[in-house]
Write a protein that holds these residues in place. Structure first.
Motif, PDB file in Angstrom:
ATOM      1  N   GLU A  27      45.732 107.869  -2.703  1.00 18.90           N
ATOM      2  CA  GLU A  27      47.003 107.527  -3.350  1.00 18.90           C
ATOM      3  C   GLU A  27      46.776 107.156  -4.810  1.00 18.90           C
ATOM      4  N   LEU A  28      45.729 106.409  -5.064  1.00 18.56           N
ATOM      5  CA  LEU A  28      45.404 105.995  -6.430  1.00 18.56           C
ATOM      6  C   LEU A  28      45.161 107.213  -7.308  1.00 18.56           C
ATOM      7  N   GLN A  29      44.401 108.164  -6.809  1.00 10.60           N
ATOM      8  CA  GLN A  29      44.119 109.368  -7.588  1.00 10.60           C
ATOM      9  C   GLN A  29      45.399 110.165  -7.825  1.00 10.60           C
ATOM     10  N   GLN A  30      46.210 110.343  -6.786  1.00  5.62           N
ATOM     11  CA  GLN A  30      47.440 111.112  -6.923  1.00  5.62           C
ATOM     12  C   GLN A  30      48.377 110.481  -7.945  1.00  5.62           C
ATOM     13  N   LYS A  31      48.518 109.159  -7.900  1.00  8.19           N
ATOM     14  CA  LYS A  31      49.405 108.484  -8.847  1.00  8.19           C
ATOM     15  C   LYS A  31      48.846 108.541 -10.265  1.00  8.19           C
ATOM     16  N   ALA A  32      47.523 108.414 -10.396  1.00  9.85           N
ATOM     17  CA  ALA A  32      46.904 108.479 -11.718  1.00  9.85           C
ATOM     18  C   ALA A  32      47.079 109.862 -12.320  1.00  9.85           C
ATOM     19  N   GLU A  33      46.921 110.900 -11.504  1.00 12.28           N
ATOM     20  CA  GLU A  33      47.084 112.264 -11.995  1.00 12.28           C
ATOM     21  C   GLU A  33      48.548 112.590 -12.261  1.00 12.28           C
ATOM     22  N   GLY A  34      49.444 112.115 -11.400  1.00  9.03           N
ATOM     23  CA  GLY A  34      50.857 112.433 -11.547  1.00  9.03           C
ATOM     24  C   GLY A  34      51.528 111.684 -12.675  1.00  9.03           C
ATOM     25  N   ALA A  35      51.335 110.382 -12.717  1.00 11.23           N
ATOM     26  CA  ALA A  35      52.007 109.559 -13.720  1.00 11.23           C
ATOM     27  C   ALA A  35      51.113 109.264 -14.912  1.00 11.23           C
ATOM     28  N   GLY A  36      49.832 109.596 -14.786  1.00 16.81           N
ATOM     29  CA  GLY A  36      48.919 109.344 -15.888  1.00 16.81           C
ATOM     30  C   GLY A  36      48.497 107.893 -16.011  1.00 16.81           C
ATOM     31  N   GLU A  41      48.759  97.529  -8.238  1.00 18.99           N
ATOM     32  CA  GLU A  41      48.806  96.937  -6.900  1.00 18.99           C
ATOM     33  C   GLU A  41      47.814  97.630  -5.968  1.00 18.99           C
ATOM     34  N   VAL A  42      47.757  98.949  -6.045  1.00 22.59           N
ATOM     35  CA  VAL A  42      46.838  99.707  -5.192  1.00 22.59           C
ATOM     36  C   VAL A  42      45.395  99.424  -5.580  1.00 22.59           C
ATOM     37  N   ILE A  43      45.080  99.433  -6.867  1.00 20.40           N
ATOM     38  CA  ILE A  43      43.694  99.196  -7.290  1.00 20.40           C
ATOM     39  C   ILE A  43      43.248  97.786  -6.923  1.00 20.40           C
ATOM     40  N   SER A  45      44.303  96.050  -4.394  1.00 17.02           N
ATOM     41  CA  SER A  45      44.132  96.048  -2.946  1.00 17.02           C
ATOM     42  C   SER A  45      42.779  96.658  -2.555  1.00 17.02           C
ATOM     43  N   ILE A  46      42.428  97.790  -3.158  1.00 15.55           N
ATOM     44  CA  ILE A  46      41.143  98.438  -2.862  1.00 15.55           C
ATOM     45  C   ILE A  46      39.997  97.540  -3.298  1.00 15.55           C
ATOM     46  N   PHE A  47      40.116  96.936  -4.471  1.00 13.67           N
ATOM     47  CA  PHE A  47      39.079  96.030  -4.969  1.00 13.67           C
ATOM     48  C   PHE A  47      38.853  94.884  -3.973  1.00 13.67           C
ATOM     49  N   ARG A  48      39.953  94.277  -3.504  1.00 13.52           N
ATOM     50  CA  ARG A  48      39.839  93.155  -2.562  1.00 13.52           C
ATOM     51  C   ARG A  48      39.167  93.573  -1.258  1.00 13.52           C
ATOM     52  N   LEU A  49      39.447  94.794  -0.799  1.00 18.44           N
ATOM     53  CA  LEU A  49      38.825  95.281   0.439  1.00 18.44           C
ATOM     54  C   LEU A  49      37.304  95.372   0.270  1.00 18.44           C
ATOM     55  N   PHE A  50      36.854  95.972  -0.825  1.00 15.28           N
ATOM     56  CA  PHE A  50      35.413  96.076  -1.057  1.00 15.28           C
ATOM     57  C   PHE A  50      34.801  94.686  -1.266  1.00 15.28           C
ATOM     58  N   HIS A  51      35.530  93.820  -1.948  1.00 18.79           N
ATOM     59  CA  HIS A  51      35.051  92.455  -2.187  1.00 18.79           C
ATOM     60  C   HIS A  51      34.871  91.710  -0.864  1.00 18.79           C
ATOM     61  N   SER A  52      35.819  91.879   0.041  1.00 16.49           N
ATOM     62  CA  SER A  52      35.735  91.215   1.351  1.00 16.49           C
ATOM     63  C   SER A  52      34.568  91.736   2.175  1.00 16.49           C
ATOM     64  N   ILE A  53      34.384  93.054   2.169  1.00 16.14           N
ATOM     65  CA  ILE A  53      33.254  93.631   2.910  1.00 16.14           C
ATOM     66  C   ILE A  53      31.942  93.109   2.330  1.00 16.14           C
ATOM     67  N   LEU A  76      35.229  99.507  -9.378  1.00 16.19           N
ATOM     68  CA  LEU A  76      36.653  99.233  -9.177  1.00 16.19           C
ATOM     69  C   LEU A  76      37.156  98.159 -10.138  1.00 16.19           C
ATOM     70  N   ASP A  77      36.313  97.192 -10.462  1.00 16.99           N
ATOM     71  CA  ASP A  77      36.705  96.141 -11.392  1.00 16.99           C
ATOM     72  C   ASP A  77      36.940  96.712 -12.793  1.00 16.99           C
ATOM     73  N   LEU A  78      36.096  97.646 -13.216  1.00 15.65           N
ATOM     74  CA  LEU A  78      36.310  98.289 -14.521  1.00 15.65           C
ATOM     75  C   LEU A  78      37.646  99.029 -14.547  1.00 15.65           C
ATOM     76  N   ILE A  79      37.939  99.722 -13.463  1.00 16.82           N
ATOM     77  CA  ILE A  79      39.208 100.453 -13.376  1.00 16.82           C
ATOM     78  C   ILE A  79      40.365  99.464 -13.356  1.00 16.82           C
ATOM     79  N   ARG A  80      40.212  98.421 -12.586  1.00 17.78           N
ATOM     80  CA  ARG A  80      41.253  97.398 -12.429  1.00 17.78           C
ATOM     81  C   ARG A  80      41.586  96.738 -13.756  1.00 17.78           C
ATOM     82  N   LYS A  81      40.568  96.527 -14.568  1.00 17.89           N
ATOM     83  CA  LYS A  81      40.760  95.868 -15.862  1.00 17.89           C
ATOM     84  C   LYS A  81      41.136  96.840 -16.975  1.00 17.89           C
TER      85      LYS A  81
END
Length: 161
Positions: A27-36, A41-43, A45-53, A76-81
């Motif tokens: 979803e993140l890739q599709q939205k990034a490609e579609g809307a640029g 919120e998605v990034i 969420s993904i960051f938190r999942l990896f952080h928890s693991i 993911l943190d670089l992307i998030r920021k």
């Protein structure tokens, strides 16, 4: 030795988190490609999942899972920021990281440790690290500027010189 109930809980939670992360990566890739742009919120969420693991694996001393999730979390943190961009190759790398984590979880389930995959983990961590370093030297994604008014055609009746 680890409590087998604690490890079983870790395995179940990790599988659920990975099941949640993978569609969000797409979803993140599709939205990034579609809307640029990146859906924050998605990034997050993904960051938190990896952080928890990573945190749970660290607590249980699963060093291979911790190592690979640490690198994925850093990317993911670089992307998030907003310090680097989402690209197809980065999404592919993060999806392959999820696959490796799943492989490590099978080993944990069978052996109560994540040993035996060090070469694969080191290779994946190196790929993630390379993407992180490349991301640090990229120009940050440009913020959308104010819309420019459309250019007007030359006024009718004006003499052209």
């Amino acid at each position: 030795m680890h409590d087998s109930e604690l490890i079983q809980s870790f395995l179940t939670e990790c599988q659920e988190m990975l099941d949640d992360a993978e569609p969000k990566l797409i979803e993140l890739q599709q939205k990034a490609e579609g809307a640029g742009g990146v859906n924050q919120e998605v990034i997050h969420s993904i960051f938190r999942l990896f952080h928890s693991i990573k945190g749970s694996a660290g607590f249980l001393q699963f060093t291979n899972i911790t190592a690979v999730t640490h690198e994925a979390e850093t990317l993911l943190d670089l992307i998030r920021k907003g310090k680097t961009t989402i690209t197809g190759p980065r999404i592919d790398l993060l999806c392959r990281t999820c696959d490796l984590i799943r492989e490590l979880l099978v080993t944990v389930e069978e052996n109560l440790n994540d040993a035996g995959h060090e070469d694969h983990v080191q290779a994946m961590a190196a790929e993630l690290s390379k993407s992180i370093e490349a991301g640090k030297t990229e120009k940050p994604p440009a913020a959308p500027g104010p819309a420019q008014p459309p250019s007007l055609p030359p006024a009718a009746g004006k003499d052209e010189e």
